[in-house]
Design an enzyme around this catalytic site. Structure first.
Site, mmCIF file in Angstrom:
data_model
loop_
_atom_site.group_PDB
_atom_site.id
_atom_site.type_symbol
_atom_site.label_atom_id
_atom_site.label_comp_id
_atom_site.label_asym_id
_atom_site.label_seq_id
_atom_site.Cartn_x
_atom_site.Cartn_y
_atom_site.Cartn_z
ATOM 1 N N SER A 330 -1.150 0.112 5.083
ATOM 2 C CA SER A 330 -2.171 -0.673 4.389
ATOM 3 C C SER A 330 -1.687 -2.090 4.144
ATOM 4 O O SER A 330 -0.492 -2.328 3.958
ATOM 5 C CB SER A 330 -2.518 -0.031 3.044
ATOM 6 O OG SER A 330 -1.489 -0.265 2.093
ATOM 7 N N ASP A 331 -2.598 -3.028 4.126
ATOM 8 C CA ASP A 331 -2.273 -4.338 3.590
ATOM 9 C C ASP A 331 -2.032 -4.164 2.091
ATOM 10 O O ASP A 331 -2.524 -3.219 1.465
ATOM 11 C CB ASP A 331 -3.420 -5.321 3.844
ATOM 12 C CG ASP A 331 -2.949 -6.765 3.820
ATOM 13 O OD1 ASP A 331 -1.810 -7.025 3.383
ATOM 14 O OD2 ASP A 331 -3.731 -7.638 4.243
ATOM 15 N N SER A 332 -1.269 -5.075 1.518
ATOM 16 C CA SER A 332 -0.907 -4.930 0.111
ATOM 17 C C SER A 332 -2.148 -4.866 -0.768
ATOM 18 O O SER A 332 -3.036 -5.710 -0.668
ATOM 19 C CB SER A 332 -0.018 -6.096 -0.334
ATOM 20 O OG SER A 332 1.189 -6.086 0.390
#
Length: 805
Positions: A330-332
């Site tokens: 996931s992106d942050s």
């Protein structure tokens, strides 16, 4: 590629065998776990299937999975951010035996890379040794010895202390040089490998369709074929070094509503057909052709569904249709946004359930991994997430680790080599070449450029970007670099041949910016005096080099803009300099297209440098004085005004046209029309002639290929580069297709008078379209070939016909 059913059969057989072959027994840690050709990772004194290098990867995965507890499985689905980002320690401590990662961890991100001060980022060999120490803890101190995937950013060079810097991705896109990008990927990969990183978050495949968006700087361009061609080479280069490449950001991330960045980044207004033809094109092609091991899921939504919680995006598209078999990270904060921003889950636990079932493998954020792992364990315990789903997600992570060879060779074997490999002398030469090829000449009236140093006695370098260094060391690339800015580059090049004067002229922005873009304020006395100083020095100079644009604080992630003009007082400075009557060269340092209409009309020479690499000042100076002939092309359209957005390539027929003339609906004279600079545009100090177009065959079956060739001649007096661009137009189609589409390009270097035969091959996939039922097909019919120096400067035309077999 095995079917899901075949994989399940292999897993079942391997699990059955492993029950008899090796019951894991935690033994006393000892150096005896290291054998000649295998590692006793579970310390049971036996060579398990998962410890056998010659065993099939799927069997090794199944064997390991059968030995894992829920605690160990869930730990393989979370990131631990590195030192001082989340991790408190540079190296393992006794306290780690009480931490969550005592049961392992999927990956450790940006550990000891130098963004946070640490003794282990440099010398490079010291970092490799430190990574080995951390990896050894996971091999020797965890029950099953599952190695860690060490990830790091790398979109314009490895995000490590003093690694080899590349220019910003928008500048890389301006090279239009696939071979050069492949070499860049190899350098990023080999430096990562030498330092102990095993996974590089690159390239960014987002399309820069809205120039207001802050991360245009980090994109290769606005056009999918161009981005795909360069992105494919970056992936291939990185992974050729035994390091994983992770594509980002999947999907439809770069066009948030109104171009708004930061926490807004949501609600892209993209129709399904446009999404597949433009925004997903690169992922589909690159995953199928070069098999990247990672994909980063974005935290935006599409059509009301968060992408990171979408089974359609993460499983149906990525895995079932594209064939992706790596792991999705996931992106942050993408997981948290499912409930905190998108509000489609009640809490973190509900968000975790959605993303896990959608097919997200590894959660990343600047928080403790327990934020994800503990709710996941609760969900598994209560039966809300099935063991089958958990195992499916873990298997993807393990597969990447096996593909990387981490279970067999988990350590950097020659740590001392890092000092020779990273930022090596050959990489320094490459850094210079890529910096040169990224420069785009936008205007050169009366051949002001190149400057003739023999005719100059006094040179003024002015503008707030002349001495700025932030634009050379932007995010997600190398840090702690020694920067040569433009003033230094000019002074070094000129030496004693002329006197180089300097006046800043103004700051990058004024005190009330960005509000001053909508409510102008008068110059302060201090600003007036700064401009006056530059004007006075200009009057005493033979030429003015004005270095204007944006710094790192004005463009980038979470920095979308309200306007696209030069910020602050920079235009006022330039207009005051223009009044002196002195010849002016405008050098642009910026991260997105700018609406430089006045500048283009009145300033005789303009060089687009984007965000250069750390020696950008040197390459810019060499280009201004003719040692290098610029040949880059714009990878994005420059609009004349924000009111034209969206204005980009490719576009649907008529969508860029002017308004009606005489007729029942009036004259329609209410708006400016056309781009300031079109996609693919760029000038040279020399000229090129296109001729002798040949297309064969002129009729072909829909599954056949078309060969295209033409002659390119350098008709000027200087050696130079030309980017030959091939566009294709579908003359008649069952659904509306784009006016034309880029389907080939080559950057060619020619000596004066030299001619070269240029060849292109059009494959059936280059002529595909989505039909009414959303199926990719090649429709029979006539196609037009357009070859030229930009999307608008077409020099040759021809046609061919695709026929039913």
């Amino acid at each position: 590629m095995r079917t899901p059913t075949e994989k399940l059969i292999i897993i079942s057989i391997a699990c059955f065998l492993s029950a008899f072959v090796s019951q894991p027994v935690l033994a006393q840690k000892s150096k005896t776990i290291y054998h000649k050709d295998w590692i006793d990772l579970n310390k049971n004194g036996k060579k398990d299937i998962y410890e056998t290098p010659t065993a099939p990867i799927e069997a090794r995965i199944a064997d390991l999975l059968s030995q894992m507890t829920v605690e160990e499985k869930t730990c393989q689905l979370a990131t631990l951010y590195g030192y001082k980002r989340v991790a408190k320690d540079e190296l393992p401590t006794p306290a780690w035996k009480q931490e969550l990662w005592k049961d392992g961890i999927a990956n450790i991100d940006e550990h000891l890379n130098g963004l946070v001060k640490t003794q282990y980022s440099y010398p490079f060999s010291k970092h490799a040794e430190a990574i080995n120490t951390v990896q050894r803890w996971f091999i020797e101190e965890t029950r099953l010895g599952i190695p860690v995937d060490f990830s790091n950013e790398g979109i314009h060079g490895l995000n490590h202390d003093r690694a080899t810097p590349l220019p910003a991705p928008i500048a890389i896109g301006s090279t239009w040089n696939a071979a050069l990008v492949r070499q860049a990927g190899e350098i990023v990969g080999r430096e990562a490998k030498a330092l102990g990183y095993t996974n590089v978050y690159a390239p960014i495949l987002d399309l820069a369709r809205d120039p207001r968006w802050g991360r245009v700087l980090e994109c290769y361009g606005e056009e999918p074929f161009h981005v795909t061609t360069l992105g494919k080479e970056m992936v291939a280069g990185i992974q050729s070094q035994g390091v994983a490449a992770t594509l980002k950001h999947f999907a439809v991330y770069s066009v948030p509503k109104g171009g708004r960045d930061g926490h807004a980044r949501t609600d892209p207004h993209v129709a399904p057909r446009e999404m597949h033809q433009l925004h997903l094109y690169s992922y589909r092609k690159i995953i199928r052709e070069v098999h990247p091991m990672g994909v980063m899921s974005s935290y935006n939504d599409w059509d009301g569904i968060p992408v990171s919680g979408s089974y359609y995006f993460l499983t149906e598209l990525l895995r079932e249709k594209y064939g992706f078999d790596g792991y999705v990270v996931s992106d942050s904060e993408a997981v948290e946004f499912v409930y905190s921003k998108h509000r489609v889950a009640q809490d973190m636990k509900g968000a975790v359930k959605q993303v896990v079932e959608a097919g997200l493998n590894v959660k990343t954020n600047f928080t403790q991994p327990s934020d994800f792992v503990l709710p996941l364990r609760e969900l598994v315990a209560e039966g809300s997430v099935s063991m089958q789903t958990l195992d499916r997600n873990v298997v993807d992570v393990l597969r990447v680790k096996f593909r990387l060879g981490l279970f067999d060779s988990p350590y950097v074997t020659d740590t001392k080599a890092a000092d020779k490999v990273v930022a090596s002398s050959d990489a320094r030469e490459f850094e210079k070449q890529m910096g040169r090829e990224s420069l785009v000449l936008l205007k050169n009236e009366a051949n002001l450029l190149p400057l003739q140093l023999s005719n100059l006695r006094n040179i003024l370098v002015t503008g707030p970007l002349a001495t700025d260094t932030t634009a050379y060391v932007s995010r997600y690339g190398p840090q702690n670099l020694q920067v040569t800015h433009v003033l230094q580059g000019v002074r070094d090049y000129v030496g004693q041949a002329a006197t180089v004067h300097y006046a800043k002229g103004c700051e990058v922005v004024d005190a009330t910016w960005p509000e001053s873009e909508i409510i102008p304020t008068p110059l302060t006395e201090e600003e007036r005096l700064e401009i006056q100083e530059a004007v006075e020095k200009a009057r005493r100079s033979d030429v003015v080099i004005a270095v204007l644009g944006e710094d790192e604080h004005r463009v980038g992630e979470s920095k979308s803009r309200t306007g696209l003009a030069l910020p602050g007082r920079q235009l006022q400075l330039l207009q005051a300099l223009y009044e002196t009557g002195k010849p002016i060269v405008l050098v642009l340092i910026n991260g997105q297209p700018l609406t430089i209409n006045w500048e283009n009309r009145y300033i005789p020479a303009i060089l687009e440098a984007w965000f250069p690499n750390s020696i950008g000042g040197q390459t810019i100076a060499e280009t201004l004085f003719g040692e290098y002939n610029p040949g880059g092309k714009l990878p994005v359209t420059f609009p004349k005004t924000l009111g034209q957005i969206e204005l980009n390539f490719p576009f649907k027929p008529g969508s860029h046209a002017g308004q009606p003339g005489d007729g029942p609906n009036g004259y329609g004279k209410t708006a400016v029309v056309g781009s300031l600079y079109p996609f693919g545009y760029g000038l040279s100090y020399t000229t090129f002639e296109y001729k002798n177009l040949h297309i064969t065959p002129d009729k072909q079956g829909v599954q056949g290929k078309i060969e295209i060739s033409m002659d390119l001649t350098n008709t000027g007096q200087r050696a130079g580069d030309e980017v030959v661009q091939l566009y294709v137009r579908d003359k008649l189609s069952s659904v509306i297709t784009y006016d034309s589409q880029l389907r080939g390009f080559q950057r060619v270097t020619l000596q004066p008078g030299e001619t070269r035969r240029i060849h292109f091959t059009l494959l059936p996939e280059d002529l595909e379209m989505l039909d009414k039922d959303m199926h990719w097909i090649v429709e029979p019919g006539e196609f037009e070939v357009l070859i030229g120096s930009s999307s608008e400067d077409i020099r040759l035309k021809g046609k061919f016909e695709m026929m039913q077999p």
